[in-house]
Design a protein around this motif. Structure first.
Motif, PDB file in Angstrom:
ATOM      1  N   TYR A  32      28.296  26.536   0.558  1.00  0.00           N
ATOM      2  CA  TYR A  32      28.779  26.218  -0.791  1.00  0.00           C
ATOM      3  C   TYR A  32      27.968  25.075  -1.376  1.00  0.00           C
ATOM      4  O   TYR A  32      27.941  23.973  -0.815  1.00  0.00           O
ATOM      5  CB  TYR A  32      30.261  25.855  -0.737  1.00  0.00           C
ATOM      6  N   LYS A  33      27.296  25.360  -2.497  1.00  0.00           N
ATOM      7  CA  LYS A  33      26.544  24.310  -3.192  1.00  0.00           C
ATOM      8  C   LYS A  33      27.037  24.337  -4.637  1.00  0.00           C
ATOM      9  O   LYS A  33      26.770  25.313  -5.364  1.00  0.00           O
ATOM     10  CB  LYS A  33      25.048  24.653  -3.108  1.00  0.00           C
ATOM     11  N   PRO A  34      27.802  23.324  -5.064  1.00  0.00           N
ATOM     12  CA  PRO A  34      28.341  23.373  -6.429  1.00  0.00           C
ATOM     13  C   PRO A  34      27.247  23.532  -7.484  1.00  0.00           C
ATOM     14  O   PRO A  34      26.189  22.913  -7.383  1.00  0.00           O
ATOM     15  CB  PRO A  34      29.044  22.012  -6.566  1.00  0.00           C
ATOM     16  N   THR A  35      27.551  24.380  -8.453  1.00  0.00           N
ATOM     17  CA  THR A  35      26.581  24.649  -9.532  1.00  0.00           C
ATOM     18  C   THR A  35      26.676  23.549 -10.582  1.00  0.00           C
ATOM     19  O   THR A  35      27.764  23.057 -10.871  1.00  0.00           O
ATOM     20  CB  THR A  35      26.945  25.986 -10.210  1.00  0.00           C
ATOM     21  N   VAL A  36      25.549  23.218 -11.183  1.00  0.00           N
ATOM     22  CA  VAL A  36      25.560  22.356 -12.360  1.00  0.00           C
ATOM     23  C   VAL A  36      25.311  23.236 -13.585  1.00  0.00           C
ATOM     24  O   VAL A  36      26.122  23.313 -14.499  1.00  0.00           O
ATOM     25  CB  VAL A  36      24.506  21.228 -12.249  1.00  0.00           C
ATOM     26  N   PHE A  37      24.207  23.946 -13.546  1.00  0.00           N
ATOM     27  CA  PHE A  37      23.831  24.811 -14.682  1.00  0.00           C
ATOM     28  C   PHE A  37      22.729  25.740 -14.171  1.00  0.00           C
ATOM     29  O   PHE A  37      21.722  25.270 -13.667  1.00  0.00           O
ATOM     30  CB  PHE A  37      23.317  23.909 -15.813  1.00  0.00           C
ATOM     31  N   GLU A  38      22.920  27.021 -14.271  1.00  0.00           N
ATOM     32  CA  GLU A  38      21.911  27.956 -13.758  1.00  0.00           C
ATOM     33  C   GLU A  38      21.874  29.169 -14.663  1.00  0.00           C
ATOM     34  O   GLU A  38      22.899  29.556 -15.208  1.00  0.00           O
ATOM     35  CB  GLU A  38      22.311  28.497 -12.373  1.00  0.00           C
ATOM     36  N   ASN A  39      20.717  29.756 -14.813  1.00  0.00           N
ATOM     37  CA  ASN A  39      20.697  31.074 -15.455  1.00  0.00           C
ATOM     38  C   ASN A  39      19.603  31.953 -14.882  1.00  0.00           C
ATOM     39  O   ASN A  39      18.603  31.463 -14.369  1.00  0.00           O
ATOM     40  CB  ASN A  39      20.615  30.974 -16.975  1.00  0.00           C
ATOM     41  N   THR A  40      19.887  33.234 -14.938  1.00  0.00           N
ATOM     42  CA  THR A  40      18.964  34.206 -14.384  1.00  0.00           C
ATOM     43  C   THR A  40      19.065  35.465 -15.235  1.00  0.00           C
ATOM     44  O   THR A  40      19.870  35.523 -16.163  1.00  0.00           O
ATOM     45  CB  THR A  40      19.313  34.455 -12.891  1.00  0.00           C
ATOM     46  N   GLY A  41      18.259  36.454 -14.928  1.00  0.00           N
ATOM     47  CA  GLY A  41      18.333  37.688 -15.719  1.00  0.00           C
ATOM     48  C   GLY A  41      18.007  38.898 -14.874  1.00  0.00           C
ATOM     49  O   GLY A  41      17.310  38.780 -13.857  1.00  0.00           O
ATOM     50  N   VAL A  42      18.546  40.036 -15.254  1.00  0.00           N
ATOM     51  CA  VAL A  42      18.229  41.291 -14.565  1.00  0.00           C
ATOM     52  C   VAL A  42      18.061  42.391 -15.615  1.00  0.00           C
ATOM     53  O   VAL A  42      18.595  42.282 -16.720  1.00  0.00           O
ATOM     54  CB  VAL A  42      19.340  41.742 -13.580  1.00  0.00           C
ATOM     55  N   GLU A  43      17.330  43.420 -15.210  1.00  0.00           N
ATOM     56  CA  GLU A  43      17.216  44.602 -16.069  1.00  0.00           C
ATOM     57  C   GLU A  43      18.240  45.617 -15.589  1.00  0.00           C
ATOM     58  O   GLU A  43      18.305  45.907 -14.395  1.00  0.00           O
ATOM     59  CB  GLU A  43      15.812  45.209 -15.970  1.00  0.00           C
ATOM     60  N   VAL A  44      19.061  46.125 -16.494  1.00  0.00           N
ATOM     61  CA  VAL A  44      20.051  47.133 -16.111  1.00  0.00           C
ATOM     62  C   VAL A  44      19.907  48.332 -17.046  1.00  0.00           C
ATOM     63  O   VAL A  44      19.247  48.234 -18.085  1.00  0.00           O
ATOM     64  CB  VAL A  44      21.499  46.572 -16.182  1.00  0.00           C
ATOM     65  N   GLY A  54      21.102  38.678 -19.446  1.00  0.00           N
ATOM     66  CA  GLY A  54      21.027  37.268 -19.072  1.00  0.00           C
ATOM     67  C   GLY A  54      22.332  36.864 -18.411  1.00  0.00           C
ATOM     68  O   GLY A  54      23.410  37.205 -18.911  1.00  0.00           O
ATOM     69  N   LEU A  55      22.243  36.182 -17.276  1.00  0.00           N
ATOM     70  CA  LEU A  55      23.441  35.819 -16.513  1.00  0.00           C
ATOM     71  C   LEU A  55      23.496  34.304 -16.404  1.00  0.00           C
ATOM     72  O   LEU A  55      22.573  33.674 -15.868  1.00  0.00           O
ATOM     73  CB  LEU A  55      23.374  36.445 -15.122  1.00  0.00           C
ATOM     74  N   TRP A  56      24.595  33.734 -16.916  1.00  0.00           N
ATOM     75  CA  TRP A  56      24.701  32.272 -16.979  1.00  0.00           C
ATOM     76  C   TRP A  56      25.842  31.794 -16.106  1.00  0.00           C
ATOM     77  O   TRP A  56      27.011  32.093 -16.351  1.00  0.00           O
ATOM     78  CB  TRP A  56      24.900  31.839 -18.447  1.00  0.00           C
ATOM     79  N   ASP A  57      25.462  31.051 -15.068  1.00  0.00           N
ATOM     80  CA  ASP A  57      26.428  30.480 -14.136  1.00  0.00           C
ATOM     81  C   ASP A  57      26.806  29.089 -14.660  1.00  0.00           C
ATOM     82  O   ASP A  57      25.958  28.388 -15.203  1.00  0.00           O
ATOM     83  CB  ASP A  57      25.753  30.348 -12.760  1.00  0.00           C
ATOM     84  N   THR A  58      28.061  28.715 -14.526  1.00  0.00           N
ATOM     85  CA  THR A  58      28.478  27.397 -15.012  1.00  0.00           C
ATOM     86  C   THR A  58      29.157  26.616 -13.885  1.00  0.00           C
ATOM     87  O   THR A  58      29.554  27.204 -12.875  1.00  0.00           O
ATOM     88  CB  THR A  58      29.481  27.518 -16.184  1.00  0.00           C
ATOM     89  N   ALA A  59      29.322  25.323 -14.124  1.00  0.00           N
ATOM     90  CA  ALA A  59      29.970  24.470 -13.125  1.00  0.00           C
ATOM     91  C   ALA A  59      31.480  24.539 -13.299  1.00  0.00           C
ATOM     92  O   ALA A  59      31.999  24.307 -14.394  1.00  0.00           O
ATOM     93  CB  ALA A  59      29.514  23.033 -13.315  1.00  0.00           C
ATOM     94  N   ARG A  70      26.455  24.555 -23.476  1.00  0.00           N
ATOM     95  CA  ARG A  70      25.089  25.093 -23.562  1.00  0.00           C
ATOM     96  C   ARG A  70      25.058  26.542 -23.079  1.00  0.00           C
ATOM     97  O   ARG A  70      24.331  27.366 -23.594  1.00  0.00           O
ATOM     98  CB  ARG A  70      24.160  24.292 -22.650  1.00  0.00           C
ATOM     99  N   SER A  71      25.860  26.804 -22.070  1.00  0.00           N
ATOM    100  CA  SER A  71      25.879  28.171 -21.517  1.00  0.00           C
ATOM    101  C   SER A  71      26.603  29.135 -22.443  1.00  0.00           C
ATOM    102  O   SER A  71      26.346  30.328 -22.426  1.00  0.00           O
ATOM    103  CB  SER A  71      26.597  28.188 -20.172  1.00  0.00           C
ATOM    104  N   TYR A  72      27.536  28.602 -23.260  1.00  0.00           N
ATOM    105  CA  TYR A  72      28.313  29.486 -24.127  1.00  0.00           C
ATOM    106  C   TYR A  72      27.492  30.018 -25.308  1.00  0.00           C
ATOM    107  O   TYR A  72      27.848  31.037 -25.886  1.00  0.00           O
ATOM    108  CB  TYR A  72      29.537  28.743 -24.680  1.00  0.00           C
ATOM    109  N   GLN A  73      26.399  29.314 -25.623  1.00  0.00           N
ATOM    110  CA  GLN A  73      25.642  29.706 -26.816  1.00  0.00           C
ATOM    111  C   GLN A  73      25.180  31.164 -26.734  1.00  0.00           C
ATOM    112  O   GLN A  73      24.596  31.568 -25.741  1.00  0.00           O
ATOM    113  CB  GLN A  73      24.414  28.812 -26.978  1.00  0.00           C
TER     114      GLN A  73
END
Ligand SMILES: Nc1nc2c(ncn2[C@@H]2O[C@H](COP(=O)(O)OP(=O)(O)OP(=O)(O)O)[C@@H](O)[C@H]2O)c(=O)[nH]1
Length: 190
Positions: A32-44, A54-59, A70-73
């Motif tokens: 377990y590593k707490p998230t601060v702010f991360e984003n990634t993307g995949v083609e589906v 676009g996939l936005w992980d939040t803390a 910032r992630s909600y934008q």
């Protein structure tokens, strides 16, 4: 539509990062590593159309609350996650997450996602986990567009969560397009 943005919110340690890691790289992160702010993307693909998701992980931790907007934008769909082994995390959906999401994104569709469902079968929480009926009830209460369950550990339901998310984005775009066409084609009476 050829792109969309999906944001994950929920209390600390409910498994948001694990869900994204399972979906994007078919692995499970044990530590377990707490998230601060991360984003990634995949083609589906949906209905034969390629979509950049676009996939936005939040803390989950409120020490990073200021960063979350910032992630909600430009989000197209929000996954509000809770763990079936943690009743407080479900209560937070009603008490905290829906209000924060609606403050930032008044009209964006939300889905409620129950995580860590493998814990219903094994471990100390077995027997005391939140039932699907209880999760669905909360999803209805917060006017979610859907309710899904998954386990990133066993990889059960993970694909379906993102299929549903992409379908929800798709429907939202279609609705917007229909409205646009309708307003263009309205008869003008002089
Ligand atoms: N049994 C089980 N454990 C899980 C599952 N998903 C995540 N975990 C564990 O739960 C812990 C927290 O997972 P994370 O994905 O980091 O949680 P998070 O919601 O991203 O947490 P924050 O970054 O603090 O917001 C980790 O130790 C994971 O290994 C699951 O499906 N089943």
């Amino acid at each position: 539509m050829n792109n969309g943005r999906c944001v994950l919110v929920g209390d600390c340690a409910v498994g948001k990062t694990a869900l994204l890691v399972r979906f994007t790289s078919e692995t499970f992160p044990d530590s377990y590593k707490p998230t601060v702010f991360e984003n990634t993307g995949v083609e589906v693909y949906m209905d034969g159309v390629q979509i950049s998701l676009g996939l936005w992980d939040t803390a989950g931790n409120d020490n990073f609350k200021q960063i979350r907007p910032r992630s909600y934008q430009q989000a197209d769909v929000v996954l509000m996650c809770y763990s079936v082994a943690n009743p407080n995390s479900l209560a937070s959906i009603q008490r905290k997450w829906i209000a924060e999401v609606r403050e930032n994104l008044p009209r964006v569709p939300v889905l409620v996602v129950a995580t860590q469902t493998d814990l219903r079968e094994v471990g100390v929480h077995r027997g005391s986990c939140i039932s699907p009926a209880e999760g669905k009830r909360v999803a209805q209460e917060v006017h979610a567009k859907g309710y899904l369950e998954c386990s990133s550990l066993s990889n059960r339901g993970v694909q379906q969560v993102f299929e549903y998310a992409v379908r929800t984005i798709f429907n939202k775009h279609k609705k917007r397009e229909r409205r646009r066409l309708f307003s263009m084609n309205q008869c003008k009476v002089f």
